[in-house]
Design an enzyme around this catalytic site. Sequence first.
Site, short mmCIF file in Angstrom:
data_model
loop_
_atom_site.label_atom_id
_atom_site.label_comp_id
_atom_site.label_asym_id
_atom_site.label_seq_id
_atom_site.Cartn_x
_atom_site.Cartn_y
_atom_site.Cartn_z
N CYS A 115 -42.87 -59.94 -57.01
CA CYS A 115 -43.93 -60.85 -56.54
C CYS A 115 -43.38 -62.20 -56.08
O CYS A 115 -44.07 -62.95 -55.40
CB CYS A 115 -44.96 -61.07 -57.63
SG CYS A 115 -45.55 -59.55 -58.34
N HIS A 255 -49.21 -67.33 -56.60
CA HIS A 255 -49.26 -65.87 -56.66
C HIS A 255 -50.60 -65.47 -57.29
O HIS A 255 -51.02 -66.05 -58.30
CB HIS A 255 -48.09 -65.36 -57.49
CG HIS A 255 -48.12 -63.89 -57.73
ND1 HIS A 255 -48.42 -62.99 -56.73
CD2 HIS A 255 -47.90 -63.15 -58.85
CE1 HIS A 255 -48.38 -61.77 -57.24
NE2 HIS A 255 -48.08 -61.83 -58.51
N ASN A 285 -53.92 -58.25 -57.08
CA ASN A 285 -52.51 -58.66 -57.02
C ASN A 285 -51.80 -57.80 -55.98
O ASN A 285 -51.72 -56.59 -56.12
CB ASN A 285 -51.89 -58.47 -58.41
CG ASN A 285 -50.43 -58.85 -58.48
OD1 ASN A 285 -49.78 -59.02 -57.46
ND2 ASN A 285 -49.92 -58.96 -59.69
O1 UT7 Z 1 -47.39 -59.88 -60.51
C1 UT7 Z 1 -47.08 -59.78 -61.87
C2 UT7 Z 1 -47.81 -58.59 -62.40
N1 UT7 Z 1 -48.38 -58.61 -63.68
C3 UT7 Z 1 -49.20 -59.56 -64.18
O2 UT7 Z 1 -49.43 -60.61 -63.66
C4 UT7 Z 1 -49.84 -59.20 -65.49
C5 UT7 Z 1 -50.05 -60.36 -66.40
N2 UT7 Z 1 -50.90 -59.96 -67.49
C6 UT7 Z 1 -52.25 -59.96 -67.37
O3 UT7 Z 1 -52.79 -60.32 -66.34
C7 UT7 Z 1 -53.04 -59.56 -68.57
O4 UT7 Z 1 -52.17 -59.39 -69.67
C8 UT7 Z 1 -53.87 -58.24 -68.37
C9 UT7 Z 1 -55.00 -58.50 -67.41
C10 UT7 Z 1 -52.98 -57.13 -67.89
C11 UT7 Z 1 -54.49 -57.84 -69.71
O5 UT7 Z 1 -55.29 -58.89 -70.21
P1 UT7 Z 1 -55.11 -59.39 -71.72
O6 UT7 Z 1 -56.11 -60.45 -71.92
O7 UT7 Z 1 -53.66 -59.75 -71.90
O8 UT7 Z 1 -55.52 -58.12 -72.53
P2 UT7 Z 1 -54.67 -57.34 -73.61
O9 UT7 Z 1 -53.60 -56.53 -72.98
O10 UT7 Z 1 -54.30 -58.31 -74.68
O11 UT7 Z 1 -55.78 -56.36 -74.16
C12 UT7 Z 1 -56.95 -56.84 -74.85
C13 UT7 Z 1 -57.83 -55.64 -75.15
C14 UT7 Z 1 -57.07 -54.48 -75.75
O12 UT7 Z 1 -57.90 -53.87 -76.68
P3 UT7 Z 1 -57.71 -54.15 -78.24
O13 UT7 Z 1 -56.31 -53.75 -78.57
O14 UT7 Z 1 -57.95 -55.62 -78.40
O15 UT7 Z 1 -58.77 -53.29 -78.85
C15 UT7 Z 1 -56.85 -53.55 -74.59
O16 UT7 Z 1 -56.71 -52.21 -74.97
O17 UT7 Z 1 -58.40 -55.14 -73.92
C16 UT7 Z 1 -58.10 -53.75 -73.78
N3 UT7 Z 1 -57.94 -53.45 -72.36
C17 UT7 Z 1 -58.96 -53.15 -71.54
N4 UT7 Z 1 -60.27 -53.03 -71.76
C18 UT7 Z 1 -61.06 -52.72 -70.71
C19 UT7 Z 1 -56.80 -53.45 -71.64
N5 UT7 Z 1 -57.06 -53.14 -70.37
C20 UT7 Z 1 -58.38 -52.95 -70.27
C21 UT7 Z 1 -59.25 -52.62 -69.22
N6 UT7 Z 1 -60.58 -52.52 -69.48
N7 UT7 Z 1 -58.82 -52.42 -67.97
#
Ligand code: UT7
Length: 328
Positions: A115, A255, A285
């Site tokens: 990215c 980004h 993204n």
């Molecule tokens: O260009 C670079 C590419 N990558 C990035 O920029 C990614 C950077 N990271 C992020 O943007 C975020 O970490 C995400 C959007 C990927 C995830 O958001 P988060 O606030 O960090 O969520 P998390 O991974 O901490 O998950 C929180 C909860 C989890 O459930 P539990 O364990 O709390 O019960 C996940 O299983 O949300 C759950 N979860 C979802 N729920 C509904 C994860 N993905 C999803 C989903 N829909 N798509």
Amino acid sequence: MNEIAVGILGTGKYVPERRLTNQDLERMVETNDEWIVTRTGIRERRIAAQEQATSDLAYEASVQALKSAGISAEELDLIIVATITPDMFFPSTACLLQEKLGAKKAAAFDLSAACSGFIYGLANATGFIKMGMYRHVLVVGAECLSRITDYTDRNTSILFGDGAGAVILGEVPEGRGFKSFKLGADGSGGELLKISGGGSRLPSTEQSVSERRHYIEMNGRDVFKFAVRVMGSAAEEALASAGYEKSDIDLLVPHQANIRIIQSALERLDLSEDKAMINLDRYGNVSAASIPLALAEAVEEGRVKEGDCLVLVGFGGGLTWGASVLVW
Ligand code: UT7
């Protein structure tokens, strides 16, 4: 002799027609619109048609950029395509694009910095022009991330989309153009965001494909923490080396990965949200394409005026990051 000033002579963008909305994703993985919007800010992404590959998207954006710069493809000396989704391993997407454009005089290569690739590309192009080697350089960020996204993985499938942005770099009047670049990498975080299959370490086999190794794997939480840290610091370092202050910024072009990451960068830079170009709600993204796509839209929307101070800043797989101060 004074060093020549290098800046952007023209911008272009292209996104495919097909939209993949949060409602569509609700039918594909265990997720919902509310979660996606509050956690990422994304509402829909564009998806390339079956017959389209990255060079096709790059071509459309490049034609627009050439037109807006008022130069012909034959006047290009170099083409740099930043991408993690080349049409194929080789020839490079830049060579495929050179042929499509008829840019016969241009050298061409791809750049792999995920990215951050577009900012790395701008820094390369600026260096070539400043040293007097080239006059006009086309820098493109183009991606078909839908081809490497696992649509059974809710952690990644909600984030990524397809698109392209392009700029033509060349000499600009003194006082304008790129004032600084800050590039960085931390290979120790390479495991956080990767495609492990299909390369020389793990060539594609039936097993690697059945294990879905040809798709993006991501540790979202750790990438998030890294992004929040690096976006602000890279922007601050680029400002400092250009001799500018946070308060000089007219527009931040970040980004487009997650609205919360952009908001934390804004906070660190003491900027209000209207000082940032944000279009991730519509495109998600798009990796290397996201900054040039946002920049081209900002120009299109009349948000960039002559003399404005822009900060471009990105982060991504590698891990990598990059920031630049640009006077329009
Ligand atoms: O260009 C670079 C590419 N990558 C990035 O920029 C990614 C950077 N990271 C992020 O943007 C975020 O970490 C995400 C959007 C990927 C995830 O958001 P988060 O606030 O960090 O969520 P998390 O991974 O901490 O998950 C929180 C909860 C989890 O459930 P539990 O364990 O709390 O019960 C996940 O299983 O949300 C759950 N979860 C979802 N729920 C509904 C994860 N993905 C999803 C989903 N829909 N798509």
